[in-house]
Motif scaffolding. Sequence first.
Motif, mmCIF file in Angstrom:
data_model
loop_
_atom_site.group_PDB
_atom_site.id
_atom_site.type_symbol
_atom_site.label_atom_id
_atom_site.label_comp_id
_atom_site.label_asym_id
_atom_site.label_seq_id
_atom_site.Cartn_x
_atom_site.Cartn_y
_atom_site.Cartn_z
ATOM 1 N N PRO A 220 59.400 -47.440 11.587
ATOM 2 C CA PRO A 220 59.863 -46.214 10.904
ATOM 3 C C PRO A 220 59.580 -44.974 11.754
ATOM 4 C CG PRO A 220 58.705 -47.636 9.372
ATOM 5 C CD PRO A 220 58.521 -48.245 10.728
ATOM 6 N N LYS A 221 60.510 -44.019 11.721
ATOM 7 C CA LYS A 221 60.401 -42.839 12.579
ATOM 8 C C LYS A 221 59.096 -42.086 12.382
ATOM 9 C CE LYS A 221 65.162 -41.578 13.719
ATOM 10 N NZ LYS A 221 66.181 -40.507 13.648
ATOM 11 N N ALA A 222 58.710 -41.880 11.145
ATOM 12 C CA ALA A 222 57.482 -41.118 10.869
ATOM 13 C C ALA A 222 56.273 -41.803 11.500
ATOM 14 C CB ALA A 222 57.290 -40.963 9.363
ATOM 15 N N LEU A 223 56.188 -43.123 11.342
ATOM 16 C CA LEU A 223 55.076 -43.878 11.911
ATOM 17 C C LEU A 223 55.122 -43.849 13.434
ATOM 18 C CD1 LEU A 223 52.643 -45.707 11.526
ATOM 19 C CD2 LEU A 223 54.211 -47.667 11.345
ATOM 20 N N LYS A 224 56.333 -43.939 13.979
ATOM 21 C CA LYS A 224 56.477 -43.932 15.434
ATOM 22 C C LYS A 224 56.032 -42.594 16.022
ATOM 23 C CE LYS A 224 60.101 -45.904 17.282
ATOM 24 N NZ LYS A 224 61.486 -46.146 17.809
#
Length: 360
Positions: A220-224
Amino acid sequence: MSKINYRIDWIDISKGTAILLVLLGHAIRDDMRLISPGLDLTYRLIYIFHMSFFFFISGYVYKMNEVRFKRSKSFGFVKSRFKKLFLPWVIYGIFIYAVFTAAMCIPKLSEILLSSGFKSVSVWEYALKAFQADNPFAYHLWFIYILFIVSVIVFIADCLTSRKTQKPVLAVLALLSILALIPLNLYEEDFGSYRRLLNYIALYLPFYVLGILLYGINIPKALKYLWYIFGLGYIVIRAVFFSGFSGNAVETSSIELKLLIQIAAYAFLPGAMLLLCDVSERLTKVKPLKKILSYLGRKSFLIYLIHQPFFCAFLSLVLYSKLNLPMGVSIICCIAASLFAAFVLDFIWTKVPKGRFERS
């Protein structure tokens, strides 16, 4: 039919960027760092990241090609690694020994080499140190040697598993490798002259496995983005507060804290590695940079192999320490000479008639 090589641009770009970091790190001399805090910090930042990234991306590429090796010929991968890694390591190591032994017989060159810490060694001592990942004349060759060992270990473990159990087994292998750092640090004297070899394997095998495990995973973008921040933060904090003067060393008075910092690298550094991969993917749309970095990435092994000790270590010694050229000029000349030498050798090799070896 001729062999077809499929290249992925962003991988070549990331390798091209990483090899430039290698050249920069090796062109920065210790005496430069002692008088330039900026260069010293640059060196420390580079060494925390660049070699770990090469193991990571090697594992990623292995996962991309595993079917070609694992499902066709059982020993195809080992044979390929022997030809592409081990054999060049042996040949270049022999060449370096011959050059340095000859140089020691020339008074002026011998004086320069002796003043830089080099000394004559017997062929047997040289061979033993090379197999201990401690080549006295071309220390950088440790990477090629360790990459060969790590890739073969992972391949054998992979071959003993099914597709369903591959990731758990490799994860356990990486965990065992990380746990091996504990006795290697607590009882390093017990391992004698082989401690360096074992420590390299234990340090870098997990990054190779991480490259395999993270292949094809949609994060997921936020986690990345959070991982990016933690990865960069880890590099900066370690470089400023815990980096040793030499290479990728960790400097702290507590062995427990040293181990904690080393182990934390496996949690945080992949974030910085993924950031480089994502930036490299974006650079595929920037044609001038794509062309240059892709070429450097494709030739990264050749560049790495030949850049030391001639075009970074020795040339830097002559330009900066003997001729007293400015640090920036010396560094740029060393990097340029390394790239030019690789370009010339690659050009010559592509022009040599292969004859019967190119038959379909």
